[in-house]
Scaffold this motif. Structure first.
Motif, PDB file in Angstrom:
ATOM      1  N   TYR A 253      34.516  47.050  38.651  1.00 15.75           N
ATOM      2  CA  TYR A 253      35.134  48.234  39.251  1.00 15.75           C
ATOM      3  C   TYR A 253      35.259  49.357  38.232  1.00 15.75           C
ATOM      4  CZ  TYR A 253      36.250  44.847  42.817  1.00 15.75           C
ATOM      5  OH  TYR A 253      36.140  43.886  43.775  1.00 15.75           O
TER       6      TYR A 253
ATOM      7  N   PHE B 162      38.522  53.529  40.244  1.00 17.77           N
ATOM      8  CA  PHE B 162      38.268  52.894  41.535  1.00 17.77           C
ATOM      9  C   PHE B 162      39.440  53.078  42.493  1.00 17.77           C
ATOM     10  CE2 PHE B 162      38.944  49.202  44.282  1.00 17.77           C
ATOM     11  CZ  PHE B 162      37.742  49.142  44.960  1.00 17.77           C
TER      12      PHE B 162
ATOM     13  N   ARG C 104      42.868  50.414  41.623  1.00 20.16           N
ATOM     14  CA  ARG C 104      42.103  49.316  41.037  1.00 20.16           C
ATOM     15  C   ARG C 104      42.978  48.093  40.752  1.00 20.16           C
ATOM     16  NH1 ARG C 104      39.886  49.185  35.013  1.00 20.16           N
ATOM     17  NH2 ARG C 104      38.257  47.641  35.193  1.00 20.16           N
TER      18      ARG C 104
ATOM     19  N   CYS D 269      28.814  52.687  44.976  1.00 23.46           N
ATOM     20  CA  CYS D 269      28.697  52.085  43.655  1.00 23.46           C
ATOM     21  C   CYS D 269      27.820  52.976  42.791  1.00 23.46           C
ATOM     22  CB  CYS D 269      28.164  50.661  43.723  1.00 23.46           C
ATOM     23  SG  CYS D 269      26.515  50.528  44.399  1.00 23.46           S
TER      24      CYS D 269
ATOM     25  N   VAL E  54      32.826  51.959  42.923  1.00 25.10           N
ATOM     26  CA  VAL E  54      33.592  53.174  42.689  1.00 25.10           C
ATOM     27  C   VAL E  54      34.637  53.343  43.784  1.00 25.10           C
ATOM     28  CG1 VAL E  54      33.440  55.698  42.496  1.00 25.10           C
ATOM     29  CG2 VAL E  54      31.630  54.251  41.517  1.00 25.10           C
ATOM     30  N   HIS E  55      34.233  53.058  45.009  1.00 27.10           N
ATOM     31  CA  HIS E  55      35.132  53.185  46.161  1.00 27.10           C
ATOM     32  C   HIS E  55      34.716  52.159  47.219  1.00 27.10           C
ATOM     33  CE1 HIS E  55      37.797  55.104  49.071  1.00 27.10           C
ATOM     34  NE2 HIS E  55      36.851  54.875  49.950  1.00 27.10           N
TER      35      HIS E  55
END
Length: 129
Positions: free
Chosen positions: A37, A41, A52, A109, A118-119
């Motif tokens: 991550y 994130f 995250r 990503c 990333v999310h």
């Protein structure tokens, strides 16, 4: 410069590699999952937005609850930039009693080396037969 069609499979391979490595480590119940991550994130799970650290704590809670055998079925990939990809599909896991659960996901990503999440946007898991 190569045509987009030539470049796209390599990016998809990087996403598939991320999912493969993540799945193997999840199934082994590894606790060092932070490397998958990005530092910034964020995730939306159901209707809740989490950071995250909260997301990583949820992975540990899944381990503690006996959830394992994660699998990803990607329906769609979309190349957004040189090192950024959007993917959507279904995540499957098994609970400690063997029941299979599914949730829909969309994730972003990226990365110049190994790709990282990333999310993530995911529905709440529901039991499937």
């Amino acid at each position: 410069m190569m045509p987009r069609e030539t470049q796209l499979p390599a990016r998809i391979d990087r996403v598939d590699e991320l999912l493969r490595r993540f799945g193997e480590d999840f199934d082994r119940k590894r606790t060092d999952m932070a490397r998958y991550y990005s530092d910034d994130f964020r995730a939306v799970v159901g209707e809740e937005t989490v950071d995250r650290e909260t997301y990583l704590a949820a992975i540990t809670a899944m381990y503690d609850a006996g959830i394992g055998e994660i699998a990803f079925e990607v329906d769609h990939y979309r190349h957004l930039a040189a090192d950024l990809c959007l993917a959507s599909g279904t995540t499957y896991v098994r609970d400690s009693g063997g029941a299979r659960h599914a949730s829909r996901f969309t994730f972003l990503c990226g990365g110049t080396g190994d790709m990282r999440f990333v999310h993530v946007h995911s529905s709440a898991a529901r039991e499937v037969r």
